[in-house]
Design an enzyme around this catalytic site. Structure first.
Site, PDB file in Angstrom:
ATOM      1  N   TYR A  63      58.447  16.938  21.312  1.00  0.00           N
ATOM      2  CA  TYR A  63      57.217  18.103  20.664  1.00  0.00           C
ATOM      3  C   TYR A  63      57.234  19.203  20.677  1.00  0.00           C
ATOM      4  CZ  TYR A  63      51.964  19.614  20.162  1.00  0.00           C
ATOM      5  OH  TYR A  63      51.082  19.966  20.011  1.00  0.00           O
ATOM      6  N   ASP A  74      42.298  19.902  18.755  1.00  0.00           N
ATOM      7  CA  ASP A  74      43.007  20.388  19.169  1.00  0.00           C
ATOM      8  C   ASP A  74      41.706  22.140  18.664  1.00  0.00           C
ATOM      9  OD1 ASP A  74      44.271  23.263  20.219  1.00  0.00           O
ATOM     10  OD2 ASP A  74      46.144  22.129  19.630  1.00  0.00           O
TER      11      ASP A  74
END
Length: 122
Positions: free
Chosen positions: A15, A39
């Site tokens: 990632y 986020d």
């Protein structure tokens, strides 16, 4: 379902490497079709689904990003980690993220914990 910590750390590193060097669609491809992304946590919208997640990452495509894994913890099919994200050599952010993974190693959920206190101008 449970993964060895090394496997989860490899998923997280994949990632981070993709965030640093891939496109928004490359990053979104690491998530399941129905994944969720928040986020920062408490900072607004929860992005649901791969298309919405790709939209979230599109802004990152126009800047130079470097990532560095700082701390990693694993349990079952989840990982928590702190990393450094350097943006265009001008800003460093150190979020803590919590991810869950499916049996294929795709991200089913991601929550990023950070705020202005975790941002340093370089």
């Amino acid at each position: 379902m449970s993964f060895e910590p090394e496997a989860l750390q490899a998923f997280v590193q994949r990632y981070l490497d993709t965030v640093a060097g891939g496109s928004a669609d490359d990053i979104a491809a690491l998530y399941t079709e129905d994944a969720t992304l928040e986020d920062p946590v408490g900072g607004g919208e929860v992005h649901i689904g791969r298309q919405a997640i790709a939209g979230f990452y599109k802004g990152a495509a126009s800047v130079e990003l470097e990532t560095e894994l700082l701390t990693f913890r694993a349990g079952g099919h989840e990982a928590a980690f702190m990393f450094a994200l350097t943006v265009s050599g001008a800003m460093r952010i150190e979020p803590i993220e919590v991810m869950t993974f499916d049996a294929d190693g795709q991200i089913t959920s991601m929550k990023a914990y950070w705020g202005e206190q975790n941002v340093t101008q370089l």
